[in-house]
Design a protein around this motif. Structure first.
Motif, PDB file in Angstrom:
ATOM      1  N   THR A  63       0.801  -1.235   0.000  1.00 58.40           N
ATOM      2  CA  THR A  63       0.000   0.000   0.000  1.00 58.40           C
ATOM      3  C   THR A  63       0.835   1.288   0.000  1.00 58.40           C
ATOM      4  OG1 THR A  63      -1.751  -1.235   1.076  1.00 58.40           O
ATOM      5  CG2 THR A  63      -1.937   1.171   1.120  1.00 58.40           C
ATOM      6  N   ASP A  65       5.808  -2.566  12.608  1.00 59.20           N
ATOM      7  CA  ASP A  65       5.930  -3.986  12.919  1.00 59.20           C
ATOM      8  C   ASP A  65       7.100  -4.646  12.198  1.00 59.20           C
ATOM      9  OD1 ASP A  65       4.726  -3.743  10.411  1.00 59.20           O
ATOM     10  OD2 ASP A  65       2.773  -4.424  11.106  1.00 59.20           O
ATOM     11  N   HIS A  72      -6.703  -6.261  10.244  1.00 62.85           N
ATOM     12  CA  HIS A  72      -5.583  -5.845  11.107  1.00 62.85           C
ATOM     13  C   HIS A  72      -5.049  -4.477  10.698  1.00 62.85           C
ATOM     14  CE1 HIS A  72      -2.443  -8.182   8.431  1.00 62.85           C
ATOM     15  NE2 HIS A  72      -2.446  -6.916   8.083  1.00 62.85           N
ATOM     16  N   LYS A 113      -9.688  -4.904  -1.241  1.00 63.05           N
ATOM     17  CA  LYS A 113      -9.789  -4.331   0.110  1.00 63.05           C
ATOM     18  C   LYS A 113     -11.186  -3.789   0.397  1.00 63.05           C
ATOM     19  CE  LYS A 113      -5.477  -4.933   1.508  1.00 63.05           C
ATOM     20  NZ  LYS A 113      -4.399  -3.962   1.607  1.00 63.05           N
TER      21      LYS A 113
HETATM   22  C1  F6R Z   1       2.588  -3.363   7.460  1.00 57.87           C
HETATM   23  C2  F6R Z   1       1.398  -3.588   8.266  1.00 57.87           C
HETATM   24  C3  F6R Z   1       0.186  -4.269   7.725  1.00 57.87           C
HETATM   25  C4  F6R Z   1      -0.130  -3.903   6.268  1.00 57.87           C
HETATM   26  C5  F6R Z   1      -1.348  -4.670   5.792  1.00 57.87           C
HETATM   27  C6  F6R Z   1      -1.682  -4.387   4.339  1.00 57.87           C
HETATM   28  O1  F6R Z   1       3.577  -2.693   8.199  1.00 57.87           O
HETATM   29  O2  F6R Z   1       1.416  -3.243   9.406  1.00 57.87           O
HETATM   30  O3  F6R Z   1      -0.914  -3.939   8.544  1.00 57.87           O
HETATM   31  O4  F6R Z   1      -0.361  -2.533   6.189  1.00 57.87           O
HETATM   32  O5  F6R Z   1      -1.124  -6.045   5.943  1.00 57.87           O
HETATM   33  O6  F6R Z   1      -0.663  -4.871   3.524  1.00 57.87           O
HETATM   34  P1  F6R Z   1      -0.603  -4.487   1.969  1.00 57.87           P
HETATM   35  O7  F6R Z   1      -0.341  -3.025   1.912  1.00 57.87           O
HETATM   36  O8  F6R Z   1       0.559  -5.286   1.437  1.00 57.87           O
HETATM   37  O9  F6R Z   1      -1.917  -4.852   1.389  1.00 57.87           O
END
Ligand code: F6R
Length: 244
Positions: free
Chosen positions: A39, A67, A140, A204
């Motif tokens: 993202t 994280d 999450h 999403k």
């Molecule tokens: C990353 C994090 C996660 C991601 C989430 C979405 O540091 O904390 O919460 O933001 O898993 O991931 P993407 O952006 O790859 O869809």
């Protein structure tokens, strides 16, 4: 809601740049909470462009990442340390001493003290000016999976099966994805002065609908953001497509 992820990302990057520049004018540090994953990649690309082409300096920037997988060597290709270096830190003039990412190499018994110290360090530099977030299909934020408490702090967590499946491609199979991670808590995220959650793509849209319009519940941790006055969702039309 923006037409596409690129326009949305540029908007978020410029807001981050404005925080950095405002702080510079007053000789203050900007404290940023950063996320990894697909993202925010275009946000970091725009920040790198602003540095290279428009002279935006990151000398006064202190960062805390949300994280890191556990266990994880920082040099591993899948580590969030590698991710941040590749997409941002190696291309800007940030002082690497100002970069903080949860340590995936700790011994289990060292983790509680590390987590308390992570919280203390954020507080010591004045708290997060802005926290950027993505959202997982489990709902999450950071790696606060379903069941996380709204007042949770930085801690070791177990990753949801869906989260590990979504990460499988990066690791060459789900069985290679760590089962645990160290993440800032929902309570940690909440202390940020501004929270910006970004989401793109139709994939999403169901979780965005739940997060924004659903009943607040630990089953969808992002619903806790409904309690915050300082949160903004930045979406593309596809991610927003199920919102009423
Ligand atoms: C990353 C994090 C996660 C991601 C989430 C979405 O540091 O904390 O919460 O933001 O898993 O991931 P993407 O952006 O790859 O869809």
């Amino acid at each position: 809601v923006f037409k596409n992820p690129k326009e949305a990302s540029i908007n978020v990057a410029h807001r981050i740049a404005n925080i950095i520049k405002d702080k510079q004018k007053n000789n203050l540090n900007a404290v940023l909470g950063l996320a990894t994953g697909a993202t925010p990649i275009a946000v970091y690309a725009e920040l790198v462009r602003l540095h290279k082409e428009e002279g935006l300096s990151f000398k006064n920037v202190i960062t805390f990442n949300l994280d890191e997988y556990y266990p994880m060597q920082p040099t591993a290709a899948q580590s969030y340390v590698s991710f941040m270096n590749e997409h941002l830190f190696d291309h800007i003039d940030i002082d690497k001493n100002n970069v903080h990412i949860p340590d995936g190499t700790l011994k289990l018994e060292e983790i509680p003290a590390f987590c308390l110290d992570y919280e203390r360090k954020i507080g010591e530099v004045g708290g997060l000016d802005m926290q950027i977030l993505g959202i997982g299909r489990t709902g999450h934020i950071g790696f606060n999976e379903p069941g996380s408490a709204p007042n949770s702090g930085t801690r070791l967590v177990t990753l949801d099966d869906l989260t590990r499946r979504d990460a499988a491609r990066d690791f060459g199979g789900k069985s290679f994805v760590p089962t645990k991670a160290i993440t800032m808590g929902i309570g940690t995220i909440f202390k940020a002065r501004e929270i910006v959650l970004m989401a793109w793509n139709r994939k999403k849209s169901p979780i965005i609908k739940k997060a924004v319009e659903g009943e607040m519940s630990s089953e969808v941790p992002a619903t806790y953001l409904q309690l915050s006055d300082n949160v903004e969702f930045v979406l593309d039309e596809d991610a927003a497509s199920l919102l009423t």
